[in-house]
Enzyme design. Structure first.
Site, PDB file in Angstrom:
ATOM      1  N   HIS A 113       1.000  -1.176   0.023  1.00  0.00           N
ATOM      2  CA  HIS A 113      -0.085   0.078   0.123  1.00  0.00           C
ATOM      3  C   HIS A 113       0.768   1.365  -0.037  1.00  0.00           C
ATOM      4  O   HIS A 113       1.508   1.528   0.909  1.00  0.00           O
ATOM      5  CB  HIS A 113      -1.029  -0.017   1.304  1.00  0.00           C
ATOM      6  CG  HIS A 113      -2.306   1.084   1.123  1.00  0.00           C
ATOM      7  ND1 HIS A 113      -2.060   2.094   0.603  1.00  0.00           N
ATOM      8  CD2 HIS A 113      -3.619   0.457   1.327  1.00  0.00           C
ATOM      9  CE1 HIS A 113      -3.361   2.630   0.709  1.00  0.00           C
ATOM     10  NE2 HIS A 113      -4.140   1.750   0.964  1.00  0.00           N
ATOM     11  N   GLY A 114       0.939   2.044  -1.220  1.00  0.00           N
ATOM     12  CA  GLY A 114       1.592   3.123  -1.156  1.00  0.00           C
ATOM     13  C   GLY A 114       0.843   4.252  -0.378  1.00  0.00           C
ATOM     14  O   GLY A 114      -0.125   4.063   0.149  1.00  0.00           O
TER      15      GLY A 114
END
Length: 308
Positions: free
Chosen positions: A130-131
Site C-alpha cells: 500500500h503506497g
C-alpha cells in the site's frame, strides 16, 4: 559599433552562450528585458514549488470525484435500462477504466509485468503493498478490466466508506470492508479479490525503504486457506517515489492510532515511471497454517522489485 546580436553571430567569447541566446530571443520576439522576465518566472517557480507538491496528491482525489460525477450522470441516464440489463455498469466501468488507463500511460508510463498470471476466470487473492496513495492499484484495476474483462474486488478501510460522495464509486467497483466471511464468499464465487494487509497504517508509516507494516496480521492468509485459492503477490516499483506521506512523524502516528483516520498530509504527484509486478502465484496448500502462509508472504517482502 557591433550590437549584441552581431556579437553573438561573430562568435566572440566575451558574451556567455545563454546571454547571447536571450538577446537573440529578445530581438526575435520584440521584447525588451527578457532576462528579467525569466528571472522573475524562475523565482515564482522556486516560491510555489512546495505548494505545487502539496496540491498534486489531491489532484488524484479530484479525479476520483470527477469519476463519481460521471457515474451519477451515467446512472440517471440509464436508470430505465436497469430493469432489462444485468450489466448496467459495464459501460461506465469501461469508460472510467479507459480514462484512468490513459492518465496512467501519460503521467507515469504505467506498465504491468506478469499480467498472464491473472487467471482468465476463476478466483485468486491478490496481496499488494500500500503506497501513500494507492494510485497504482487504481491503474491496475483499469488494466484488469480492459485486458481481462474482469472486475477486481478490493477490501478498503472503514474510513473510505465515510468519505462524502464515495458510496457510488465503491459500489460500482465492488469495494468492501470485510468481514473475513464475506471475502471467502466472494472468492468461492469465482471472483478476484485484492487485499493490502498493511492498509492505511502501511500507507502512512512505511517510507522509501518500502518496509512492510503488517504487524501480526494473518487474516488474509486465513481467507486464502478457507477459500482454497492461490495468492498472487503484487508490488509497484517507485510508488513511494511518486507520492509520500508525513504519517511516520510522531504527531501523525499518534493521531492515527487515536482516531483511526489518516490526518497526515501527503505530497508528491511526481511523474515517475511506475511498474507493477505480479509474482508467481502461491498455490493453495491444505497442510500450511495461516501463520506460516503469512510469514511466507512476509519473507518474500517483494525484494525482487526494488525502486529505480
Amino acid at each position: 559599433m557591433i550590437d549584441k546580436n552581431q556579437t553573438c553571430v561573430a562568435g566572440q567569447d566575451s558574451m556567455p552562450y545563454m546571454t547571447c541566446l536571450i538577446h537573440i530571443l529578445e530581438e526575435w520576439l520584440g521584447v525588451e528585458q527578457l532576462e528579467d522576465y525569466l528571472n522573475f518566472a524562475n523565482h515564482l517557480l522556486w516560491v510555489f514549488t512546495p505548494l505545487i507538491l502539496l496540491i498534486l496528491p489531491y489532484f488524484t482525489i479530484f479525479l476520483l470525484y470527477l469519476t463519481i460525477i460521471f457515474l451519477h450522470i451515467y446512472k440517471r441516464k440509464n436508470v430505465l435500462k436497469e430493469a432489462y440489463s444485468h450489466n448496467l455498469w459495464d459501460g461506465a466501468r469501461k469508460t472510467v477504466a479507459t480514462l484512468w488507463d490513459g492518465h496512467a500511460a501519460v503521467w507515469h508510463g504505467y506498465e504491468v509485468h506478469g499480467m498472464e498470471k491473472i487467471p482468465e476466470e476463476g478466483p485468486a487473492l491478490i496481496i499488494f503493498y500500500h503506497g501513500a496513495i494507492p494510485i497504482d492499484f487504481y491503474y491496475f484495476m483499469a488494466k484488469i478490466f480492459i485486458h481481462k474483462g474482469r472486475t477486481c474486488r478490493v477490501v478498503a478501510d472503514h474510513f473510505v466508506f465515510k468519505i462524502p460522495g464515495f458510496s457510488l464509486l465503491l459500489d460500482v467497483f465492488c469495494a468492501l470492508h470485510g468481514p473475513r466471511e464475506k471475502c471467502v464468499e466472494i472468492l468461492r464465487s469465482g471472483h478476484l479479490l485484492a487485499i493490502s494487509p498493511g492498509g492505511v497504517r502501511e500507507a502512512l508509516m512505511s517510507d522509501e525503504t518500502y518496509n512492510i507494516v503488517w504487524g501480526n496480521r494473518k487474516g488474509f492468509a486465513q481467507v486464502a486457506i478457507d477459500a482454497k485459492v492461490p495468492i498472487i503477490p503484487m508490488f509497484t516499483q517507485n510508488i513511494r517515489e511518486g507520492f509520500r506521506s508525513l504519517g511516520g512523524t510522531r504527531l501523525f502516528r499518534w493521531l492515527y492510532e487515536k482516531f483511526r483516520y489518516p490526518f497526515a498530509p501527503m505530497y508528491g504527484g511526481f511523474p515517475v515511471k511506475l511498474r507493477t509486478y505480479l509474482g508467481d502465484p502461491i498455490p493453495y496448500d491444505p497442510k500450511i497454517t495461516a501463520e506460516e502462509l503469512a510469514e511466507k508472504m512476509k519473507e518474500q517482502k517483494f525484494s525482487a522489485y526494488t525502486p529505480c
